[in-house]
Design a protein around this motif. Structure first.
Motif, PDB file in Angstrom:
ATOM      1  N   ASP A 152      -9.567  -1.488 -53.207  1.00 52.75           N
ATOM      2  CA  ASP A 152      -9.237  -0.325 -54.024  1.00 52.75           C
ATOM      3  C   ASP A 152      -9.955   0.909 -53.485  1.00 52.75           C
ATOM      4  O   ASP A 152     -11.152   0.863 -53.178  1.00 52.75           O
ATOM      5  CB  ASP A 152      -9.660  -0.545 -55.478  1.00 52.75           C
ATOM      6  CG  ASP A 152      -8.821  -1.597 -56.191  1.00 52.75           C
ATOM      7  OD1 ASP A 152      -7.840  -2.072 -55.588  1.00 52.75           O
ATOM      8  OD2 ASP A 152      -9.152  -1.943 -57.335  1.00 52.75           O
ATOM      9  N   GLY A 153      -9.212   2.016 -53.350  1.00 54.42           N
ATOM     10  CA  GLY A 153      -9.800   3.263 -52.872  1.00 54.42           C
ATOM     11  C   GLY A 153      -9.890   3.379 -51.376  1.00 54.42           C
ATOM     12  O   GLY A 153     -10.361   4.405 -50.871  1.00 54.42           O
ATOM     13  N   HIS A 202      -2.877  11.768 -52.860  1.00 57.15           N
ATOM     14  CA  HIS A 202      -3.890  11.128 -52.010  1.00 57.15           C
ATOM     15  C   HIS A 202      -3.388  10.930 -50.586  1.00 57.15           C
ATOM     16  O   HIS A 202      -3.720   9.929 -49.931  1.00 57.15           O
ATOM     17  CB  HIS A 202      -4.322   9.776 -52.599  1.00 57.15           C
ATOM     18  CG  HIS A 202      -4.578   9.800 -54.059  1.00 57.15           C
ATOM     19  ND1 HIS A 202      -5.608  10.526 -54.617  1.00 57.15           N
ATOM     20  CD2 HIS A 202      -3.914   9.205 -55.095  1.00 57.15           C
ATOM     21  CE1 HIS A 202      -5.585  10.370 -55.931  1.00 57.15           C
ATOM     22  NE2 HIS A 202      -4.566   9.589 -56.241  1.00 57.15           N
TER      23      HIS A 202
END
Length: 245
Positions: A152-153, A202
């Motif tokens: 994640d991320g 993003h």
């Protein structure tokens, strides 16, 4: 062109040319010419994405002082998928950034993992940089299953070719907010007006400019001249494309 003996590209990728090379004609690429520019772009893309430079530029255009904490490259793990001359150039440029580098290539060698190990390696990476060539084997290799293995991320950086990544699968991860990406190449390319990637969150997009630098031009001229001298003198040529490119 009945006397054609050699096709010399000024690119590392040769996929557009392969279907058109006549029997008996040698094909050579320009491996190494774009190492500096592409590696520099990859480092810049990582820092711009992790430190959220695009968001700060938008705030500047609006005259807003948009203070906040951001991510950082230091103390992260960078996985380089497609560890060749550009990958080595990228690792040299990352040496001062206090990161761990995981090297991955098609097959294992000393210090380099095999692609078959990706299921165990991807969950460890904060940044995944794609530098693989465009081949039948790499088309769509970064699919939903590949992306699901990323933590994640994590940040995906594509400096390879657009078709290496499943665009729909990447869009789904970006829109969910789970992953981030920086793309110098896209599928389709050029990216048409109105394509959903343009507004995906993003995501940093540049229009296939990683190797478009004066350094690449200078090095291409030097390389091609040296290659022509080898051909003239009857010496072995370099960067011959054969077999499983």
């Amino acid at each position: 062109m009945p006397r054609l003996r050699l096709i010399q590209t000024v690119t590392a990728g040769v996929e557009p040319y392969l279907p058109h090379v006549p029997d008996g004609v040698m094909l050579c690429n320009a491996r190494g010419v774009h190492d500096a520019g592409t590696a520099e772009w990859a480092v810049g893309a990582m820092i711009a994405s992790l430190r959220e430079f695009p968001a700060f530029v938008r705030a500047q255009e609006q005259g807003r002082w948009a203070y906040r904490h951001t991510g950082v490259l230091a103390d992260s793990t960078v996985l380089i998928l497609g560890y060749g001359s550009i990958g080595a150039a990228l690792e040299r440029r990352l040496a001062g950034f206090e990161v761990e580098v995981i090297r991955v290539a098609r097959s294992a060698r000393d210090g380099v993992h095999a692609e078959a190990e990706l299921p165990d390696l991807l969950p460890r990476a904060d940044v995944v940089v794609l530098l693989v060539p465009a081949t039948a084997a790499t088309k769509g290799m970064v699919d939903a299953a590949f992306l699901a293995l990323m933590k994640d991320g994590a940040l995906l950086v594509n400096a390879a070719r657009g078709p290496v990544v499943d665009t729909g699968a990447l869009l789904a991860e970006l829109e969910s907010g789970r992953l981030r990406a920086a793309l110098d190449v896209t599928d389709p390319e050029p990216l048409p007006e109105g394509h959903p990637l343009w507004k995906a969150p993003h995501l940093l997009i540049t229009p296939h400019v990683a190797g478009s630098t004066p350094a690449s031009t200078r090095r291409a001229l030097v390389y091609v001249e040296a290659q022509l001298r080898r051909l003239h003198d009857g010496r072995p040529l370099t960067n011959i494309i054969s077999g499983g490119y």
